[in-house]
Design an enzyme around this catalytic site. Structure first.
Site, short mmCIF file in Angstrom:
data_model
loop_
_atom_site.label_atom_id
_atom_site.label_comp_id
_atom_site.label_asym_id
_atom_site.label_seq_id
_atom_site.Cartn_x
_atom_site.Cartn_y
_atom_site.Cartn_z
N ASN A 177 -3.67 6.07 6.15
CA ASN A 177 -4.42 6.84 7.14
C ASN A 177 -5.11 5.92 8.14
O ASN A 177 -4.94 4.69 8.10
CB ASN A 177 -5.41 7.79 6.45
CG ASN A 177 -6.48 7.05 5.67
OD1 ASN A 177 -6.72 5.85 5.85
ND2 ASN A 177 -7.15 7.76 4.78
N SER A 204 3.50 9.83 12.54
CA SER A 204 4.96 9.85 12.62
C SER A 204 5.44 10.49 13.92
O SER A 204 4.76 11.34 14.51
CB SER A 204 5.53 10.62 11.43
OG SER A 204 6.93 10.49 11.38
N GLN A 216 9.30 16.22 10.86
CA GLN A 216 8.25 15.25 11.15
C GLN A 216 6.92 15.91 11.44
O GLN A 216 5.87 15.38 11.09
CB GLN A 216 8.67 14.38 12.33
CG GLN A 216 9.83 13.46 12.03
CD GLN A 216 9.60 12.64 10.77
OE1 GLN A 216 8.74 11.75 10.75
NE2 GLN A 216 10.34 12.92 9.71
N GLN A 272 -10.97 0.06 1.28
CA GLN A 272 -11.43 -0.82 0.19
C GLN A 272 -10.25 -1.49 -0.52
O GLN A 272 -10.36 -2.64 -0.97
CB GLN A 272 -12.30 -0.03 -0.80
CG GLN A 272 -11.64 1.12 -1.51
CD GLN A 272 -11.78 2.43 -0.76
OE1 GLN A 272 -11.93 2.45 0.46
NE2 GLN A 272 -11.73 3.55 -1.48
N HIS A 297 -1.08 -39.52 21.60
CA HIS A 297 0.28 -39.10 21.27
C HIS A 297 1.28 -40.18 21.70
O HIS A 297 2.19 -40.55 20.95
CB HIS A 297 0.62 -37.79 21.99
CG HIS A 297 0.07 -36.56 21.34
ND1 HIS A 297 -1.27 -36.36 21.18
CD2 HIS A 297 0.69 -35.48 20.81
CE1 HIS A 297 -1.46 -35.18 20.58
NE2 HIS A 297 -0.28 -34.63 20.36
N TYR A 311 0.84 -1.19 0.00
CA TYR A 311 0.00 0.00 0.00
C TYR A 311 0.88 1.24 0.00
O TYR A 311 1.73 1.41 0.88
CB TYR A 311 -0.94 0.03 1.21
CG TYR A 311 -1.96 1.13 1.13
CD1 TYR A 311 -3.20 0.90 0.55
CD2 TYR A 311 -1.68 2.42 1.59
CE1 TYR A 311 -4.15 1.92 0.45
CE2 TYR A 311 -2.61 3.44 1.48
CZ TYR A 311 -3.85 3.18 0.91
OH TYR A 311 -4.77 4.19 0.79
N HIS A 336 4.41 16.26 8.62
CA HIS A 336 3.74 15.08 8.05
C HIS A 336 2.23 15.18 8.19
O HIS A 336 1.49 15.04 7.22
CB HIS A 336 4.22 13.81 8.74
CG HIS A 336 5.31 13.09 8.00
ND1 HIS A 336 5.13 12.53 6.77
CD2 HIS A 336 6.59 12.85 8.33
CE1 HIS A 336 6.25 11.98 6.36
NE2 HIS A 336 7.17 12.16 7.29
N GLU A 381 9.61 6.37 17.15
CA GLU A 381 9.82 5.87 15.78
C GLU A 381 11.20 6.28 15.27
O GLU A 381 11.98 5.45 14.81
CB GLU A 381 8.72 6.43 14.88
CG GLU A 381 8.84 6.01 13.42
CD GLU A 381 7.83 6.73 12.54
OE1 GLU A 381 7.61 6.26 11.40
OE2 GLU A 381 7.29 7.77 12.95
N HIS A 382 11.50 7.57 15.31
CA HIS A 382 12.81 8.11 14.94
C HIS A 382 13.47 8.71 16.16
O HIS A 382 12.82 9.46 16.90
CB HIS A 382 12.69 9.21 13.88
CG HIS A 382 11.90 8.83 12.67
ND1 HIS A 382 10.54 9.09 12.56
CD2 HIS A 382 12.26 8.22 11.52
CE1 HIS A 382 10.11 8.67 11.38
NE2 HIS A 382 11.13 8.13 10.73
N ASP A 441 15.00 8.64 5.81
CA ASP A 441 13.71 8.58 5.12
C ASP A 441 13.86 8.27 3.64
O ASP A 441 13.03 7.56 3.06
CB ASP A 441 13.00 9.93 5.27
CG ASP A 441 11.83 9.86 6.23
OD1 ASP A 441 11.64 8.82 6.86
OD2 ASP A 441 11.11 10.87 6.35
N GLU A 484 0.53 -35.05 29.98
CA GLU A 484 -0.46 -34.08 29.49
C GLU A 484 -1.81 -34.72 29.20
O GLU A 484 -2.72 -34.07 28.71
CB GLU A 484 0.08 -33.37 28.24
CG GLU A 484 1.29 -32.50 28.52
CD GLU A 484 1.74 -31.67 27.34
OE1 GLU A 484 1.18 -31.85 26.24
OE2 GLU A 484 2.63 -30.82 27.50
#
Length: 430
Positions: free
Chosen positions: A209, A232, A254, A186, A415, A122, A257, A322-323, A356, A410
């Site tokens: 998003n 971000s 950042q 979708q 088994h 994506y 963003h 994240e960064h 990046d 068990e």
């Protein structure tokens, strides 16, 4: 920009869970795609993206890709090709091999690594188009050996002219042969369940998003996903040797963003704290995306003052950003104590955009504190592992009694008997 003591600050957005209304919308879309296929996919594309398509026009044509090359600048093409080369070189170092371990008693144990067969990537649109995200999704999958990589991106990332040509060129340069002009929840559902036009995939990667994030959460289990990506984040750990203008610029890199991005400075220097806060204001006035960055800084930005760099590292490890940029007199000396961060940028010339776009490491990173337990997108994300077990008669005779003891402990007599019948028939001790 707010200046406060670190103990006063709490970043808790929980945005990846969405509102009840957002979750309901996503559930409705996903179920419609699952049951109606292309019909629902085209309906939601027209309704949400305001682009009317036919089934035959969902797939991007070779002619469109060739035309996109005519619309991008030569310097972009040079840069994207070199960036792709760097990303490929970095991820090639992550590859591991299958292995087999032979024992003297004839036992063979091992692990076979195989690439996933089909992966969906994506690439987001919306506030901006991100051709760099194409490289970060596609190239690790290629290095892993995935034979089928399909890209989806919203149909109007380039406005009225359709898909952004930079995205198409980046995809072509990365080697993507199958691309579709669909986006949002979708698109995620179409990749997961398939339609008459789009074959289902085994895994979906790439940020988007909140609706994309919630859709990925919904289809997880039908397919694998890389993560639930949140807004971000950047944290900068700095002492009084740092250049305030560098720190401010990196925080804003950042913040621009989106409105929910987080930009935080952690420092033991009150002087640097005040200088950076002032510099952020000065640079904000000059930023083209100032309105977005302003909202981010006001809501989720802060300068946190700590007693020492050691205390600052404790704050960073709790945040698990994240960064993380380390702008101190000796950043390498601090590295062993930094436990939680998606990507770590060391020194004044390793600005976050270096990672990046160009250096080679993946920029799809864990967000919202998940760097405590997860990693950037990498080659392992596109490999599956199978265990190998070969037992000789000698090994079964030697260990059969222990296996049966564990099974019976068990309460699984079937088994135990699966081992016992072999021992009795082959002359071993049952």
């Amino acid at each position: 920009m707010r200046i406060m003591r670190a103990e006063q600050f709490k970043l808790d957005r929980q945005v990846e869970y969405g509102t009840p209304q957002q979750n309901e919308v996503v559930q409705t879309i996903v179920e419609a795609i699952r049951t109606e296929g292309d019909t629902a996919l085209l309906r939601y594309t027209e309704q949400l993206d305001r682009v009317k398509l036919e089934p035959s026009s969902l797939r991007v044509t070779e002619q469109e890709i060739n035309a996109a090359y005519d619309r991008v600048e030569a310097d972009f093409l040079v840069a994207i090709r070199e960036a792709a080369h760097n990303v490929r070189k970095f991820h090639e170092k992550q590859m591991r091999n299958s292995w087999i371990d032979m024992q003297p008693d004839g036992t063979m144990l091992g692990q076979v690594l195989r690439p996933l067969k089909r992966v969906g990537v994506y690439v987001p649109g919306g506030k901006a188009a991100y051709p760099s995200s194409v490289l970060m999704n596609v190239i690790p999958a290629q290095v892993a050996g995935v034979p089928e990589i399909v890209m989806v991106t919203p149909p109007a990332t380039g406005g009225k002219e359709g898909i952004d040509p930079y995205i198409l060129v980046a995809a072509a340069e990365a080697g993507v042969k199958e691309m579709y002009r669909i986006g949002g929840a979708q698109a995620i559902a179409a990749l997961a369940y398939g339609t008459d036009t789009i074959a289902p995939v085994d895994k979906i990667t790439g940020p988007g998003n909140i609706y994309v994030a919630l859709a990925k959460r919904t289809v997880f289990g039908v397919v694998d996903i890389d993560s639930i990506a949140g807004p971000s984040e950047i944290a900068v750990l700095a002492d009084d040797t740092a250049d305030a203008s560098y720190v401010a610029a990196d925080l804003l890199s950042q913040a621009e963003h989106d409105e929910m991005a987080s930009a935080v400075l952690v420092t033991p220097s009150q002087q640097l704290a005040e200088a950076v806060a002032a510099e952020v204001e000065r640079q904000l006035a000059l930023l083209p995306r100032a309105e977005i960055a302003r909202s981010s800084i006001d809501s989720y930005g802060a300068v946190l003052v700590v007693d020492s760099l050691e205390a600052g590292i404790d704050v960073i490890n709790k945040m698990a950003p994240e960064h993380l940029e380390v702008l101190t007199a000796d950043p390498m000396a601090l590295l062993p104590r930094i436990e939680n961060a998606g990507a770590i940028f060391l020194g004044p010339y390793s600005s976050e955009p270096v990672g990046d776009y160009f250096a080679g490491p993946n920029h799809i990173l864990p967000t919202n504190g998940t760097a405590r337990f997860s990693s950037p997108v990498n080659v392992d994300d596109f490999l599956k592992k199978s265990s190998l077990i070969y037992y000789s008669k000698e090994a079964l005779f030697a260990n059969g009694g222990k296996i049966m003891a564990l099974a019976r402990h068990e309460g699984l007599e079937g088994h135990a008997r699966a081992i016992e019948i072999r021992l009795e028939k082959e002359g071993g001790k049952a």
